[in-house]
Design a protein around this motif. Structure first.
Motif, PDB file in Angstrom:
ATOM      1  N   LEU A  66       0.830  -1.207   0.000  1.00  0.00           N
ATOM      2  CA  LEU A  66       0.000   0.000   0.000  1.00  0.00           C
ATOM      3  C   LEU A  66       0.859   1.250   0.000  1.00  0.00           C
ATOM      4  O   LEU A  66       0.592   2.210  -0.691  1.00  0.00           O
ATOM      5  CB  LEU A  66      -0.905  -0.005   1.232  1.00  0.00           C
ATOM      6  CG  LEU A  66      -1.936   1.114   1.322  1.00  0.00           C
ATOM      7  CD1 LEU A  66      -2.902   1.050   0.162  1.00  0.00           C
ATOM      8  CD2 LEU A  66      -2.679   1.041   2.637  1.00  0.00           C
ATOM      9  N   ALA A  76       0.509   3.112  -4.371  1.00  0.00           N
ATOM     10  CA  ALA A  76      -0.477   2.778  -3.331  1.00  0.00           C
ATOM     11  C   ALA A  76      -1.679   2.084  -3.939  1.00  0.00           C
ATOM     12  O   ALA A  76      -2.031   2.312  -5.075  1.00  0.00           O
ATOM     13  CB  ALA A  76      -0.930   4.032  -2.606  1.00  0.00           C
ATOM     14  N   HIS A  77      -2.286   1.243  -3.174  1.00  0.00           N
ATOM     15  CA  HIS A  77      -3.524   0.584  -3.539  1.00  0.00           C
ATOM     16  C   HIS A  77      -4.511   1.025  -2.488  1.00  0.00           C
ATOM     17  O   HIS A  77      -4.428   0.599  -1.349  1.00  0.00           O
ATOM     18  CB  HIS A  77      -3.338  -0.936  -3.502  1.00  0.00           C
ATOM     19  CG  HIS A  77      -4.474  -1.677  -4.100  1.00  0.00           C
ATOM     20  ND1 HIS A  77      -5.346  -2.413  -3.371  1.00  0.00           N
ATOM     21  CD2 HIS A  77      -4.893  -1.781  -5.378  1.00  0.00           C
ATOM     22  CE1 HIS A  77      -6.245  -2.962  -4.173  1.00  0.00           C
ATOM     23  NE2 HIS A  77      -5.984  -2.591  -5.388  1.00  0.00           N
ATOM     24  N   PRO A  78      -5.378   1.942  -2.831  1.00  0.00           N
ATOM     25  CA  PRO A  78      -6.025   2.744  -1.813  1.00  0.00           C
ATOM     26  C   PRO A  78      -6.815   1.959  -0.769  1.00  0.00           C
ATOM     27  O   PRO A  78      -7.765   1.270  -1.092  1.00  0.00           O
ATOM     28  CB  PRO A  78      -6.964   3.648  -2.611  1.00  0.00           C
ATOM     29  CG  PRO A  78      -7.132   2.960  -3.910  1.00  0.00           C
ATOM     30  CD  PRO A  78      -5.865   2.237  -4.166  1.00  0.00           C
ATOM     31  N   GLY A  79      -6.365   2.115   0.446  1.00  0.00           N
ATOM     32  CA  GLY A  79      -7.158   1.656   1.559  1.00  0.00           C
ATOM     33  C   GLY A  79      -7.155   0.165   1.815  1.00  0.00           C
ATOM     34  O   GLY A  79      -7.557  -0.273   2.883  1.00  0.00           O
ATOM     35  N   HIS A  80      -6.702  -0.620   0.879  1.00  0.00           N
ATOM     36  CA  HIS A  80      -6.849  -2.064   1.051  1.00  0.00           C
ATOM     37  C   HIS A  80      -5.627  -2.769   0.493  1.00  0.00           C
ATOM     38  O   HIS A  80      -5.549  -3.015  -0.706  1.00  0.00           O
ATOM     39  CB  HIS A  80      -8.089  -2.580   0.327  1.00  0.00           C
ATOM     40  CG  HIS A  80      -9.312  -1.754   0.549  1.00  0.00           C
ATOM     41  ND1 HIS A  80     -10.097  -1.875   1.672  1.00  0.00           N
ATOM     42  CD2 HIS A  80      -9.867  -0.772  -0.180  1.00  0.00           C
ATOM     43  CE1 HIS A  80     -11.091  -1.012   1.598  1.00  0.00           C
ATOM     44  NE2 HIS A  80     -10.972  -0.321   0.486  1.00  0.00           N
ATOM     45  N   TYR A  81      -4.696  -3.113   1.361  1.00  0.00           N
ATOM     46  CA  TYR A  81      -3.551  -3.902   0.919  1.00  0.00           C
ATOM     47  C   TYR A  81      -4.011  -5.326   0.647  1.00  0.00           C
ATOM     48  O   TYR A  81      -4.698  -5.938   1.456  1.00  0.00           O
ATOM     49  CB  TYR A  81      -2.468  -3.895   2.004  1.00  0.00           C
ATOM     50  CG  TYR A  81      -1.419  -4.970   1.818  1.00  0.00           C
ATOM     51  CD1 TYR A  81      -0.601  -4.978   0.698  1.00  0.00           C
ATOM     52  CD2 TYR A  81      -1.254  -5.963   2.776  1.00  0.00           C
ATOM     53  CE1 TYR A  81       0.366  -5.953   0.524  1.00  0.00           C
ATOM     54  CE2 TYR A  81      -0.295  -6.940   2.625  1.00  0.00           C
ATOM     55  CZ  TYR A  81       0.510  -6.940   1.490  1.00  0.00           C
ATOM     56  OH  TYR A  81       1.462  -7.907   1.334  1.00  0.00           O
ATOM     57  N   GLU A  82      -3.644  -5.829  -0.507  1.00  0.00           N
ATOM     58  CA  GLU A  82      -3.990  -7.206  -0.861  1.00  0.00           C
ATOM     59  C   GLU A  82      -2.700  -7.940  -1.167  1.00  0.00           C
ATOM     60  O   GLU A  82      -2.006  -7.622  -2.135  1.00  0.00           O
ATOM     61  CB  GLU A  82      -4.933  -7.212  -2.062  1.00  0.00           C
ATOM     62  CG  GLU A  82      -6.274  -6.550  -1.733  1.00  0.00           C
ATOM     63  CD  GLU A  82      -7.180  -6.449  -2.934  1.00  0.00           C
ATOM     64  OE1 GLU A  82      -6.745  -6.822  -4.039  1.00  0.00           O
ATOM     65  OE2 GLU A  82      -8.308  -5.983  -2.766  1.00  0.00           O
ATOM     66  N   GLY A 108       2.342  -5.615   4.391  1.00  0.00           N
ATOM     67  CA  GLY A 108       2.476  -4.657   3.301  1.00  0.00           C
ATOM     68  C   GLY A 108       3.819  -3.972   3.254  1.00  0.00           C
ATOM     69  O   GLY A 108       3.928  -2.826   2.833  1.00  0.00           O
TER      70      GLY A 108
END
Lengths: 245, 278
Positions: free
Chosen positions: A71, A91-97, A176
């Protein structure tokens, strides 16, 4: 989801990794992992305290690396960027996968972070692939009196010198963390823990008379935020172009 | 309209030569009930509400959407750089852009930016709202109030942070959209206004809360300002709240909420894009 892995058995994890090999088409590898640390700098932290550590131990592991983008690239990538001209702010907004697991090292071990040279943890089970992020779990250890980590040292400001000690007793999962490399053959993973980030925002003036960092006070909360801060962990993954036999 | 003018000849050329292989595309934006109606206290019927009992409503939620681009390996980039201001509290969805006779097929690469823009025009916002955003240099402006047990706290926060959202996927992880030959497709940039009150920058199990924000009202005048939020050291808050993941530069509540503006834009409801700070 974030915390599931804390409760997954090593057997299940091996099955997970095996499954991901099938998913990614990657080849099995054995990848050595070493851990070192960077002591707090000679300058003051954000609260004006100069910190010197006399003890820094933590129970490290399991450690896993994933294909999912982190993220926050954060300071770790910024530091590498200074060296290699990269840039941060992916960044991957708000939700690290995290995506599929590509490497895992499952044997927790107490590490002396003040060791003068990096400590070889052992060999991780891994597969080839595009590594992008990591997860570091820290769990209580009998060797540390049931703590996850133990810190001791001194903090100095304006002629005042305070000795302090700190522990964390609950399991910690740092997720993350930026860890980027395209691994196609032999590889080595080196993790550097930036202890300066851990203590950067501790206001030692708010320590109680015991000089121990007490949970739910600013000093302990600031330490924990530092430990959870993925910028405190810099992965360097050295790869070889030649496929491993 | 710079980019639109650039791309229209391309579209016309493509359209005149192979009209059977084109379709129409409409992009919209929508603020969901959280922005249009409000964020209720958490309850059995509203488990995703505000966990500490506050009820939060927006009077104004302005956002600048710009730099829309759609492309695929086989299809040249189309889009429109024009910045537009939308008031997401108005009932949506709101049309951003309608393109006719675009090449049919999979447009897997979809991106949009939120950024300050001195030349922004109205999407659905009023001229006064557009002027406010352009003169202040904001990408997002959120104004509203929170209420609990007879106590009301107001806020009016402008944010200058710019973010590019690229590689947008829907909730099924399908990238972009498909323009049908001879048909039309509509796709939506969904604005998640509840994220400004999330208590973690990274954790997907983050919840909405307002207690710490309300307590930041140091002069007790009923309005929580960004300066007051900046005075709140995150380390003085409960350790299980306001986690910052890897963004170690976020040390206070104002910067925490500012960072949340990087997660506002989603695709087709709950789909995600990759966000880059501009």
């Amino acid at each position: 989801m974030r915390r599931l892995h804390l409760h997954v058995t090593p057997i299940a994890l091996s099955l997970t990794l095996a499954a991901c090999v099938g998913d990614t088409g990657g080849r099995y590898l054995s990848v050595p992992i070493s851990v070192g640390a960077q002591a707090p700098g000679a300058g003051p932290n954000a609260k004006g305290w100069t910190v010197q550590l006399t003890r820094a131990e933590l129970n490290m592991g399991p450690l896993r690396l994933y294909e999912g983008e982190p993220l926050f690239a954060g300071l770790a990538e910024d530091m590498l960027g200074l060296l290699f001209g990269g840039r941060s702010a992916f960044a991957h907004p708000g939700h690290y996968e995290e995506g599929a697991a590509l490497a895992e090292w499952l044997q927790p071990r107490v590490i002396d972070l003040l060791s003068p040279s990096p400590v070889l943890l052992g060999d991780a089970d891994a597969v080839t692939g595009a590594y992008r992020s990591a997860q570091l779990d820290l769990n209580p250890s009998p060797e540390l009196g049931g703590a996850v980590l133990v810190l001791q040292g001194t903090a100095d400001r304006d002629g005042t010198s305070l000795s302090f000690s700190a522990t964390a007793s609950s399991a910690i999962s740092v997720q993350g963390i930026a860890a980027s490399a395209d691994v196609q053959g032999a590889a080595e993973i080196n993790l550097t823990v930036d202890l300066g980030t851990w203590v950067e925002n501790i206001d030692f003036e708010l320590l109680g008379p015991s000089r121990t960092l007490v949970p739910e006070t600013q000093p302990h909360s600031a330490l924990m935020r530092g430990v959870f801060n993925t910028s405190a962990y810099a992965f360097v993954i050295s790869t070889s172009a030649a496929p491993q036999d | 309209m710079k980019h639109l003018q650039l791309y229209l000849p391309l579209l016309a050329a493509l359209g005149s030569g192979c009209s059977a292989q084109t379709g129409d595309l409409t992009l919209t934006t929508y603020g969901e009930e959280f922005i249009e109606v409000g964020m209720p206290p958490a309850s059995e019927s509203s488990p995703e509400g505000v966990v500490d009992g506050w009820s939060i409503t927006y009077d104004s939620f302005l956002i600048v959407l710009a730099d829309i681009e759609l492309a695929d390996e086989d299809i040249p980039m189309i889009g429109d750089a024009q910045a537009r201001v939308f008031d997401m509290t108005q009932a949506g969805p709101h049309q951003i852009l309608r393109l006719q006779q675009v090449p049919a097929g999979n447009l897997s690469q979809v991106q949009v930016s939120t950024r300050p823009a001195a030349d922004a025009v109205a999407g659905n916002a009023t001229a006064e709202q557009v002027q406010r955003m352009t003169t202040q240099g904001w990408s997002v402006f959120a104004q509203g109030k929170a209420e609990r047990a007879g106590i009301t706290k107001t806020f009016a926060w402008g944010f200058e942070l710019g973010t590019r959202y690229r590689n947008c996927k829907d909730a099924d992880e399908i990238s972009g959209l498909v323009v049908p030959t001879g048909g039309s497709v509509q796709a939506e940039f969904t604005i998640h206004g509840d994220h400004l009150f999330f208590d973690d920058l990274q954790d997907p199990s983050a919840v909405m809360r307002f207690d710490a924000i309300a307590a930041a009202d140091a002069d007790m005048d009923g309005e929580v300002t960004l300066s007051e939020l900046e005075a709140v050291d995150l380390a003085t808050l409960p350790s299980d709240q306001y986690g910052t993941g890897g963004d170690g530069r976020v040390l206070d509540l104002a910067h925490f909420i500012r960072d949340q503006t990087r997660s506002l834009v989603h695709f087709a409801g709950e789909g995600h894009c990759q966000a880059e700070t501009l």
